[in-house]
Design an enzyme around this catalytic site. Sequence first.
Site, PDB file in Angstrom:
ATOM      1  N   GLU A  78      -7.601   8.035   5.941  1.00 39.46           N
ATOM      2  CA  GLU A  78      -8.023   8.647   7.188  1.00 39.46           C
ATOM      3  C   GLU A  78      -8.588  10.056   7.012  1.00 39.46           C
ATOM      4  O   GLU A  78      -8.043  11.043   7.523  1.00 39.46           O
ATOM      5  CB  GLU A  78      -6.856   8.657   8.185  1.00 39.46           C
ATOM      6  N   GLU A 127      -3.833  -0.287   7.778  1.00 38.24           N
ATOM      7  CA  GLU A 127      -2.742   0.087   8.684  1.00 38.24           C
ATOM      8  C   GLU A 127      -2.966  -0.550  10.049  1.00 38.24           C
ATOM      9  O   GLU A 127      -4.093  -0.615  10.543  1.00 38.24           O
ATOM     10  CB  GLU A 127      -2.643   1.611   8.887  1.00 38.24           C
ATOM     11  N   HIS A 186      -2.995  10.956   0.545  1.00 40.01           N
ATOM     12  CA  HIS A 186      -2.544  10.678   1.906  1.00 40.01           C
ATOM     13  C   HIS A 186      -1.982  11.966   2.505  1.00 40.01           C
ATOM     14  O   HIS A 186      -0.809  12.062   2.829  1.00 40.01           O
ATOM     15  CB  HIS A 186      -1.505   9.555   1.905  1.00 40.01           C
ATOM     16  N   ARG A 191       0.856  -1.178   0.000  1.00 38.23           N
ATOM     17  CA  ARG A 191       0.000   0.000   0.000  1.00 38.23           C
ATOM     18  C   ARG A 191       0.896   1.233   0.000  1.00 38.23           C
ATOM     19  O   ARG A 191       1.682   1.444   0.929  1.00 38.23           O
ATOM     20  CB  ARG A 191      -0.922  -0.001   1.219  1.00 38.23           C
ATOM     21  N   TYR A 248      -5.387   1.408  15.590  1.00 38.62           N
ATOM     22  CA  TYR A 248      -4.265   1.594  16.509  1.00 38.62           C
ATOM     23  C   TYR A 248      -4.662   1.482  17.977  1.00 38.62           C
ATOM     24  O   TYR A 248      -3.892   0.987  18.785  1.00 38.62           O
ATOM     25  CB  TYR A 248      -3.583   2.943  16.262  1.00 38.62           C
TER      26      TYR A 248
END
Length: 494
Positions: free
Chosen positions: A209, A397, A164, A120, A337
């Site tokens: 995100e 991620e 990104h 990615r 996360y």
Amino acid sequence: MINRRQFLNYSAAVAGSAAFSRYAMAANPMPFGASDGAMPAIDVAGARFPEGFLWGTATASYQVEGAWKADGKGPSIWDTFSHTVGKVKGGDTGDVACDSYHRYKEDIALMKQMNQKSCRFSVTWARIQPTGTGQVNQKGLDFYSRYVDELLGAGIRPMCTVFHWDLPQALEDRGGWPNRDLYKHFADYSAIVAKTLGDRVTTWAIFNEPWVFTNLGYGTGVHAPGRKDFNLFLKAAHTVNLAQGEAFRAMKAVSPKAQIGSAYSMSPPTPASDSAADRAAADRYHAINNVFFLYTAKHGEYPKAFVGNPPYDVMGVRDGDGKIMQAPLDWIGINYYNRHIVADAGNGGDPYTHYHEWMPAEGPVTYNGWEVWPRGLYDIVTRISNEYDKPIIEITENGCSYSDGPLPEDPSKAPDPRRIEFYRGHLAELARAIKDGANVRGYHAWSLLDNYEWAEGYSQRFGLVYVDFRDQKRTIKDSGHWYSRVASTSRLDG
């Protein structure tokens, strides 16, 4: 919300706890499930993954490429932000980063050595359109074309993220993401990328995100472009939702076989109590933090994220916007996360949402102060799977920051046992989610390389590969060697 890229400083007490946890685990790494009871037990030995499961790693353009003004690239908001005194820890910039613009063949060779089947990566808008609109910089497109060819030659699937976070500065000067007109420019740019690479790239993420770069960039000002106004965050979020839908259609038009999704930051919320108010607050948290851009794409309307009347006038919502925002995404990317505890804030908290949230520290704590809680990956994957009718999911991620580096007595070795335990626990919980019916086809560790970690500069190391930023020497950490074995066998107990 505390996000990986926000890295807010914790109190002295938490810092002391983190230091103790790091010392204790380094001396005697503790398998997940063998702790003092705070961590739910995890079945590592029984973890299984489906045939053809895609093992991969993730990177991002500004964080690894460097070459910030080479070959016709224009300035981005992160070039401007990092060059502004006081914005980034240590005054660090991404001017060189990992120098992957020049060393990409070396990096892809590392991926192949680590048995990776998916990469990615992201493309830089300002490298392709220096001002964000108009003339295309062919040298920028040629770079990404060479990158894709190198991946394919190594037997690695290219997964391309279109945006990104590194918005061309020229577009920020025209208002940035709060400027509604930006969604049309983004669709044009997305079509250029898909037309150029779409004969070889079939898996795409439109955004990475979106909640993070709109809120941290325009709401809190922690990230580029550093603006601090909750209403600007809402305007930016709406423009991004419009852009996601418009880009989806523009990319499909030039590359009909493209499989298109987005990568969303998600943290499973737990109500602070069993009260109706706290449960409702946790639902609002989920709506705005986890699915504000996913629900909208799927349903063409916003989820119930607000108390009282939604601030659609502030956001700039117009009649017909639902059809623009709606996009039947082919797959869903989840970046996980940490988890969060959520409580109703009465009339406090963020405007319109009115909740308080915080990250607990019952589990071990990483170098940047984040709790290690593998169970959260199971929780969010199964929730999204159930809420969206068993969609194709990829973990885009998941990773952790620890400061371990090469041994002074043997620089070829870089032991990092805590990172191995982190991945072992999270992957076991992902396997459990798959066993329970989630359709997960791939996993991408963050990150392949130690890199530029946004406002934290080079102070946080998430890589499976250690990078010495003085001379760019790469050293595969023990976790990288472990992950390569997992990618080869799809087992965690080897």
